[in-house]
Design an enzyme around this catalytic site. Structure first.
Site, PDB file in Angstrom:
ATOM      1  N   ALA A  28       0.425  10.873   8.560  1.00  0.00           N
ATOM      2  CA  ALA A  28       0.989   8.842   8.099  1.00  0.00           C
ATOM      3  C   ALA A  28      -0.170   8.174   7.368  1.00  0.00           C
ATOM      4  CB  ALA A  28       1.669   8.102   9.280  1.00  0.00           C
ATOM      5  N   HIS A  29      -0.023   7.033   7.359  1.00  0.00           N
ATOM      6  CA  HIS A  29      -0.605   6.525   6.359  1.00  0.00           C
ATOM      7  C   HIS A  29      -2.697   5.466   7.889  1.00  0.00           C
ATOM      8  CE1 HIS A  29      -0.357   3.084   8.624  1.00  0.00           C
ATOM      9  NE2 HIS A  29       0.814   3.455   8.940  1.00  0.00           N
ATOM     10  N   ASN A  30      -3.922   6.340   6.753  1.00  0.00           N
ATOM     11  CA  ASN A  30      -5.291   6.316   7.537  1.00  0.00           C
ATOM     12  C   ASN A  30      -4.915   7.225   8.301  1.00  0.00           C
ATOM     13  OD1 ASN A  30      -3.831   2.706   6.626  1.00  0.00           O
ATOM     14  ND2 ASN A  30      -5.776   3.471   6.768  1.00  0.00           N
TER      15      ASN A  30
END
Lengths: 346, 346, 346
Positions: free
Chosen positions: B241-243
């Site tokens: 997922a993001h980051n």
């Protein structure tokens, strides 16, 4: 597409009770059907819907005895579900736009061949040295590598990728976005803690009548073949690693993952999100419930297994029941300990 | 492709025992090898196959002492597995059709550049402002957005999608159907219970020597970068997922999912179907077994974790053993309760 | 793109404390921000970063009282997070290359139409009889079957596949590689143990404001429709089987799988890797934690469920705690048994 109930009954060899001139335009489930729909009743559990359905017509068994008056016209045939399935197939053929020939632009290497009755969609890609059979349908954006063989009447859906040297039998279906035959996850650890890719020179073999789900991934073998045997059905987003073997007429539901060199027997059923460790085997006719984890070889046929460290599902369900009251069970042990007779003094 | 055993031994710098003129056409595992195959024996566990294999030739160690007569010709080299790997690489290079240049139609924005020795397959798409290095291979149906940078000798396989502003290092492999750099799953709850998408303006960075599996998905960062560090290997159908940050030389097996802003250390091994919650971290050299769930930060290096609320795997395995007999354990507590001394009367 | 802090404050209607001429070129999180960055502070938990951040400017609340001197210029606005989100949206629009019109080659059946303001990327495919609204963006390699309807302002990303008869509302986003409307996993067992595919004649309906994640798969209904209702957000690699219904403004995280005919209520939150059995329902406002398994219908609204055979999450967490010490608990039962008073002699 509109037919009268009488026309449909004639095709199915059934008899009509009610208005044979009523018009039917579609198929529906008895519990959801509205005017213009044709439904069926095969399972006694659904009989109550017969008296409330909005369907224009319902296919029922000759044996069915009505308990109340019904509003839909009835078509009586000996096997209602089978008759309905035939109508489903007819409906699907009639409504799906049949595609044949080549849409431009499409790419096919000069050394590849494809049989009569084929479809090659726009933007489909076929590499060199491929041999594709008759009535093979290659949908748009499908990618076929080099030296791939595909048997008659197989369908490769939109954006599916079939890597080089894959062998696909007859009447197979590879759904949209599936990736068949890409390099497996094989890396040799190096002295410095890094990893080096091990060349994967094997392939994937899908025997006849195999179905592969959308966005599923099937890795090629390190050497030899990853094999899905005749009639096996693999659902969406399933992962089959290198050198896996799936037995005949085995069904594997969505998001299940099978690690490298594992072997699943014939006539098995794996539910969704099951995991299976590498190098283990499952005996024929094994059933595995959803989210279970298979870490060891299962030799006895016909078992039903459950749990993330899977074992017999009835035993597992009993253990799950006790698991919920573990805090109370622990408290009861504490109470017993408090209530113990004092140890005898020496 | 056909070589004599003598030719192969010469290339490997080994010595031949048996018929040096025997012809070899392929490579196989010793337990599966048939006539015409060359196999290897590196692990003593497999020695019994040496006496039963159908291989034409087997690579063995100079130290190996035969317990029985063998039918294959032997090639003795100091590191049989390493020698065999070299042959695998050679075989792969010789059999895979090397592709260079541009197949038409292919699309590349006018402001993008690609280095010498490249391949751009038919129907590949490259947007504007991209800088792709030398010997970069872009397979058919690959999608490269805008301002993407890809280092030398990297391979983007069929139908992989690399979204805008992604940075990919050298010698990376992105397998078929993988999606790198699409918007993360970020939604702000509104007063009425609905959700509004939060703009995702970050990117994805894959450092050198990274491998991304087929149909894996790696979201761009909300701001900043989602990072997969040098040498990390990500298997099929994995979700990052993001980051998220994945450490150097960490290996993540198929169908594992890592939630937003989680960080995995260097030299970790995550087995298949592992889940990891958002914003937690894993120390370097952590091993996580299949289907485990990591809900809290792990600070101590080198642990092995198991279970859906993961903890030490040996402790987990002992608990699993008792879990199976929970119904019996509960019954034993019932028996103890029945058997308690009557409470003393006051 | 470069603005002064004063210009940004002016647009946001805020007041400046510090150097209004300082130049800002990008947006960042306060804990990661460097020179040239603009960050925000909305959550008191992050206040310590205000005194250490490298950001050139930070958006803060008018109420914030500084405990120490700060180096960044401050912009004070009443809702810092909302203001920052507006800048994110502005930044995204300014930096993403807007695409309109048709890139060649693209394919669209003659009987299909698309509204004003559209984008059809190179190698995108649209079949026959489709009706696509205004400002619809179809990215490269997207596949749209026949008779598909897509509402205004919806986006179909690279390589997404939308099968025939799918209906998509307004402002929907289907991310890269998602497969919507392919045949469900329906097979009728035959007398000989093999399976026959049941024709799937239903479709998929995505209502307005729905988001579908990368490489997610949504099967069409056997009959009727698989439905994702208004505002629902579906993450990457999620599987929704035939005839599933997802309620309004429900959020489903990555790798979750919902089996055939299951129904999820409105305003639910399903975390990652959740599994849900076929034909069961979840009440509105249910929360399901990661990796949980829902095997039975949940009728009471607003519960939080956990575990592979899911039940109340607090109860589950208490049971998990005892699970870890099961071996010790069993030993305590053994000790109690040893310590029992001898049964009375008859």
């Amino acid at each position: 597409m509109e037919f009268t109930v009488g026309q449909i009954a004639h095709v199915l060899g059934g008899t009509v009770e009610g208005d044979a001139t009523a018009a039917v335009t579609g198929l529906a489930k008895i519990e959801e059907a509205g005017p213009g729909s044709l439904a069926f009743l095969a399972n006694a559990k659904y009989e109550p819907y017969l008296y409330t359905t909005g369907a224009t017509a319902v296919i029922v068994s000759p044996e069915l005895i009505l308990r109340q008056p019904v509003s839909p016209t009835l078509i009586r045939v000996t096997e209602p579900y089978l008759a309905f399935t035939k109508l489903l197939e007819f409906y699907q053929q009639a409504t799906r736009t049949a595609r044949r020939g080549v849409e431009q632009p499409a790419f096919m290497g000069e050394s590849s061949t494809i049989g009569a009755g084929h479809y090659r969609g726009a933007f489909s890609y076929i590499g060199e040295g491929c041999v594709l059979g008759e009535n093979v349908l290659i949908f748009p954006h499908a990618y076929i590598g080099d030296r791939v063989r595909i048997g008659d009447n197989s369908i490769i859906h939109a954006g599916a990728k079939i890597y080089s040297d894959t062998v696909i039998g007859q009447r197979c279906v590879v759904k949209a976005g599936a990736v068949v035959g890409t390099d497996g996850f094989g890396f040799a650890p190096q002295a410095d803690g890094s990893y080096k890719a091990i060349p994967q020179i094997g392939n994937v073999v899908l025997e006849d009548d195999v179905s592969i789900g959308a966005n599923a991934t099937i890795d090629c073998a390190t050497m030899g073949s990853t094999v899905v045997r005749q009639g096996a059905k693999i659902d969406n987003l399933v992962q089959l690693a290198h050198n896996v073997e799936i037995g005949r007429h085995t069904v594997i539901a969505a998001q299940t993952g099978i690690a490298g060199s594992a072997k699943v027997g014939d006539y098995c059923v794996l539910a969704g999100q099951v995991g299976m460790a590498g190098h283990v085997s499952l005996a024929n006719k094994t059933t595995v419930t959803a989210q279970a984890g298979i870490g060891k070889t299962v030799r006895q046929e016909g078992q039903i297994l459950q749990g993330s460290t899977a074992f017999d599902f009835k035993q597992n369900q009993r253990a799950q029941v006790v698991f919920r009251r573990l805090p109370e069970l622990e408290q009861r042990v504490v109470n017993l300990e408090k209530n113990q007779p004092a140890p005898e003094k020496l």
